[in-house]
Design a protein around this motif. Structure first.
Motif, PDB file in Angstrom:
ATOM      1  N   UNK A 173       0.700  -1.304   0.080  1.00 31.21           N
ATOM      2  CA  UNK A 173       0.136  -0.055   0.056  1.00 31.21           C
ATOM      3  C   UNK A 173       0.942   1.206  -0.018  1.00 31.21           C
ATOM      4  N   UNK A 174       1.881   1.000   0.619  1.00 23.76           N
ATOM      5  CA  UNK A 174       2.870   2.265   0.783  1.00 23.76           C
ATOM      6  C   UNK A 174       3.326   2.721  -0.570  1.00 23.76           C
ATOM      7  N   UNK A 175       3.621   1.710  -1.435  1.00 25.95           N
ATOM      8  CA  UNK A 175       4.433   2.012  -2.803  1.00 25.95           C
ATOM      9  C   UNK A 175       3.006   2.555  -3.746  1.00 25.95           C
ATOM     10  N   UNK A 176       2.090   2.026  -3.620  1.00 27.41           N
ATOM     11  CA  UNK A 176       0.735   2.418  -4.368  1.00 27.41           C
ATOM     12  C   UNK A 176       0.266   3.720  -4.033  1.00 27.41           C
ATOM     13  N   UNK A 177       0.296   3.937  -2.639  1.00 21.07           N
ATOM     14  CA  UNK A 177      -0.031   5.195  -2.052  1.00 21.07           C
ATOM     15  C   UNK A 177       0.863   6.487  -2.687  1.00 21.07           C
ATOM     16  N   UNK A 178       2.056   6.076  -2.799  1.00 20.35           N
ATOM     17  CA  UNK A 178       2.918   7.018  -3.329  1.00 20.35           C
ATOM     18  C   UNK A 178       2.654   7.546  -4.776  1.00 20.35           C
TER      19      UNK A 178
END
Length: 214
Positions: A173-178
Motif C-alpha cells: 500500500x505504501x508503494x501504491x499510495x506514493x
C-alpha cells in the motif's frame, strides 16, 4: 479512471485543521522557520529549479516521445540527472518512462478496468483492513471511503488478481499510495507491475515472496 493527483490538487474532504507540508502530509509540529518558507524559496533556487525542469522537458519530449531516443544517445547524462533528482512536477511521467510501465499500459488496453470491475480477489478483506493504515497523516488518504482510499483499494485489488502468485502483501500500500500522488490509478497499477515483474530492471517481486514465507 482518476486523473493525475498532486497533493495541491486533491480535495478528499474538509480542509485539515492542522497545517500540511508541500507534499500533503499533516505537520506533527510547528516549524521554527518563518511562515510560508516552504512555498517561498529564494529567487536563485526557483530559477535553478526552472532550468532543471526545462532540461528535463527537452530530454523527455512531449508526453515522453523523445525519451528512448535520448536515453540511447546520452545514457550517462540521464543517469547523472536522475541522481541529482527528478523535478517533482515530472516525477510521475519520468518514473513511468524509466520503469517501462508506460509501454505495458499501451500494450494492455482495458486490462486494469477489467481487473477492478469484473474480477474478485481472495485478499479483499486484508486490503480493506490495511487501507486506513497507509499514510494516515496524508490528506488524500485520511477520509474513510474517500477518493484516496478507493483508488488505493482498486490498485491493490487489481494487482492481487493480476499476479496471484504474489497476491497482496502488507506494505504494498505504501508503494501504491506514493504512486497515486503522482499519477492515475491505471498508471500506478502498471508501474507496480513493472517494478515487481521487472519490465526493464531487476524484478522486486522476490521481496514480497520472501515476506509471504515469513
Amino acid at each position: 479512471m482518476d486523473k493525475k493527483k498532486d497533493a495541491d490538487d486533491v480535495e478528499p474532504g474538509p480542509a485539515p485543521s492542522r497545517p500540511v507540508d508541500r507534499f500533503g502530509f499533516i505537520k506533527t509540529e510547528q516549524s521554527n522557520s518563518p511562515e510560508g518558507v516552504l512555498k517561498s524559496r529564494p529567487t536563485h533556487e526557483r530559477g535553478r529549479e526552472e532550468r532543471r525542469i526545462r532540461k528535463w522537458r527537452k530530454m523527455i519530449g512531449t508526453g515522453g516521445s523523445d525519451w528512448k531516443h535520448y536515453v540511447r544517445r546520452n545514457p550517462h547524462v540521464v543517469k547523472r540527472r536522475i541522481r541529482k533528482g527528478i523535478p517533482d512536477c515530472l516525477r510521475g511521467l519520468v518514473w513511468q518512462l524509466i520503469s517501462g510501465s508506460r509501454d505495458l499500459l499501451l500494450m494492455n488496453p482495458g486490462v486494469y478496468e477489467t481487473l477492478v470491475i469484473y474480477e474478485t480477489s481472495t485478499s479483499e478483506l486484508e486490503i480493506i483492513r490495511d487501507i486506513s493504515r497507509t499514510f494516515p497523516s496524508h490528506i488524500f488518504f485520511q477520509q474513510r471511503h474517500g477518493p484516496g482510499q478507493r483508488s488505493l483499494y482498486n490498485v491493490l485489488k487489481a494487482y492481487s488478481v493480476y499476479d496471484r502468485d504474489v497476491g497482496y502483501v502488507q506494505g504494498m500500500g505504501f508503494i501504491a499510495g506514493l504512486l497515486l500522488l503522482y499519477m492515475s490509478e491505471e498508471d500506478a497499477f502498471w508501474l507496480i507491475v513493472a517494478l515487481l515483474k521487472g519490465a526493464v530492471h531487476t524484478p522486486m517481486e522476490g521481496l514480497y515472496q520472501v515476506i509471504e514465507l515469513w
